[in-house]
Scaffold this motif. Structure first.
Motif, short mmCIF file in Angstrom:
data_model
loop_
_atom_site.label_atom_id
_atom_site.label_comp_id
_atom_site.label_asym_id
_atom_site.label_seq_id
_atom_site.Cartn_x
_atom_site.Cartn_y
_atom_site.Cartn_z
N ALA A 177 0.93 -1.11 -0.06
CA ALA A 177 -0.02 0.07 -0.17
C ALA A 177 0.85 1.22 0.01
CB ALA A 177 -0.81 -0.01 1.28
N GLU B 20 -3.34 3.34 0.07
CA GLU B 20 -4.14 2.60 -1.11
C GLU B 20 -3.30 1.41 -1.62
OE1 GLU B 20 -5.72 4.39 -5.38
OE2 GLU B 20 -4.13 5.56 -4.44
N VAL B 21 -3.75 0.25 -1.79
CA VAL B 21 -3.10 -0.72 -2.35
C VAL B 21 -2.81 -0.50 -3.69
CG1 VAL B 21 -3.16 -3.33 -2.73
CG2 VAL B 21 -4.34 -2.15 -0.69
N LYS C 248 -1.93 -1.62 -9.49
CA LYS C 248 -2.80 -0.49 -9.52
C LYS C 248 -3.01 0.22 -10.92
CE LYS C 248 -6.06 2.23 -7.75
NZ LYS C 248 -7.41 1.93 -7.37
N SER D 245 -6.69 -6.75 7.39
CA SER D 245 -6.22 -6.45 6.29
C SER D 245 -5.20 -7.42 5.45
CB SER D 245 -5.22 -5.11 6.42
OG SER D 245 -4.32 -5.32 7.49
N ALA E 229 -6.01 -7.41 1.61
CA ALA E 229 -5.46 -6.47 0.77
C ALA E 229 -4.94 -6.83 -0.71
CB ALA E 229 -4.27 -5.81 1.38
N HIS F 96 -11.65 0.13 2.33
CA HIS F 96 -10.09 0.67 2.80
C HIS F 96 -9.38 -0.29 3.41
CE1 HIS F 96 -11.84 1.46 6.81
NE2 HIS F 96 -13.13 1.83 6.02
N LEU F 97 -8.24 -0.10 4.12
CA LEU F 97 -7.62 -0.95 4.69
C LEU F 97 -8.15 -1.47 5.88
CD1 LEU F 97 -3.94 -0.08 4.00
CD2 LEU F 97 -5.05 -1.92 3.02
#
Length: 287
Positions: free
Chosen positions: A130, A134-135, A153, A234, A238, A260-261
């Protein structure tokens, strides 16, 4: 949309020093090691409940991954399941402690330890990176089938150089789902069972393989229409959530709020059945 198996192969190339290359290398090495040790564990302990197991292989694989990651990126933060005390509150605190890190590696060295202990071939290595929460990289490796799921991503999700795409079911009645049986016997387990009982008559069928990470990878690959489970951490989620998003699917909490995480009650689908499944799960826990 073309079924995954019929898609034209797309080369997936990463640089030797990239984040993704390190994640892939770590997952492959850890996966090979735990597979070589299958059936040889000597220490079996329980953590949060009798269903929440840990072996020396979990700890060894996490140490292997940590050492490899920090060799390449010594300034990055690292969050691994085996470095955290048992229970949901400890998981929340551990994530909060590293939430300000610019780069955070999130690792489950063996997702599906109970399966691993019983030599049931449905377990995986899950590694995510992350950036500012954000992953951006997600890798899940299934050593039993030698399947390596990779996502970056904005660059798509891949398996054996083929682009992954979620399934095309548009109704619950045509959908194959997966869920799990949470380790929390007080709150999460009864809620998940109520949801299972309510949803099962509405769908084609439901599977419970015992590895949340692999279930997520299967949603990304179009093998499952969706997956939900209560009270995950998480490190369970994730990597797989990025795979699904990059494959065109949708990831939220059970109520439909953005992922979100810190999300623990997860809902992932091909996107087409998401609202219907979210409503069915919410109705089940309200009744």
């Amino acid at each position: 949309m073309i079924p995954v198996g019929d898609q034209k192969a797309v080369p997936y190339v990463v640089g030797s020093k990239s984040y993704t290359a390190v994640a892939v290398n770590c997952a492959a090495k850890a996966g090979e090691w735990i597979k070589s040790k299958l059936g040889t564990y000597t220490h079996l302990d329980t953590k949060y409940s009798r269903q929440d197991l840990v072996t020396e292989m979990d700890k060894g694989a996490e140490a292997l991954i940590r050492n490899l990651v920090l060799t390449h990126f010594p300034d990055h933060a690292f969050l691994g399941e085996e470095g955290v005390e048992a229970g949901p509150e400890a998981s929340r605190k551990a994530l909060e402690k590293v939430s300000a890190a610019e780069y955070l590696w999130i690792v489950d060295p063996i997702d599906g330890t109970t399966n691993y202990v019983h030599q049931f071939p449905f377990y995986s290595v899950s590694i995510a990176l992350a950036h500012k929460g954000e992953v951006i990289v997600g890798v899940i490796y299934d050593p039993s089938r030698d399947e390596l799921f990779v996502a970056e991503k904005g660059k798509g999700a891949y398996l054996r150089n083929r682009t992954l795409a979620v399934s095309e079911e548009t109704t619950l009645s045509d959908s194959l789902l997966a869920t799990g049986f949470p380790a929390d016997p007080v709150t999460a387990y009864p809620a998940n069972m109520a949801q299972l009982q309510a949803v099962a008559p509405q769908v084609r069928n439901i599977r419970a393989g015992g590895s949340a990470a692999l279930h997520l990878a299967y949603v990304a690959a179009g093998r499952l229409s969706g997956f939900w489970e209560m009270n995950l951490s998480s490190w369970d989620l994730a990597a797989g959530t990025l795979l699904i998003q990059e494959a065109g699917g949708k990831v939220t909490d059970i109520e439909g709020n953005p992922y979100h995480l810190g999300v623990r009650n997860i809902l992932t689908t091909n996107g087409r059945i998401h609202d219907s499944l979210s409503q069915a799960l919410q109705d089940a826990t309200k009744s």
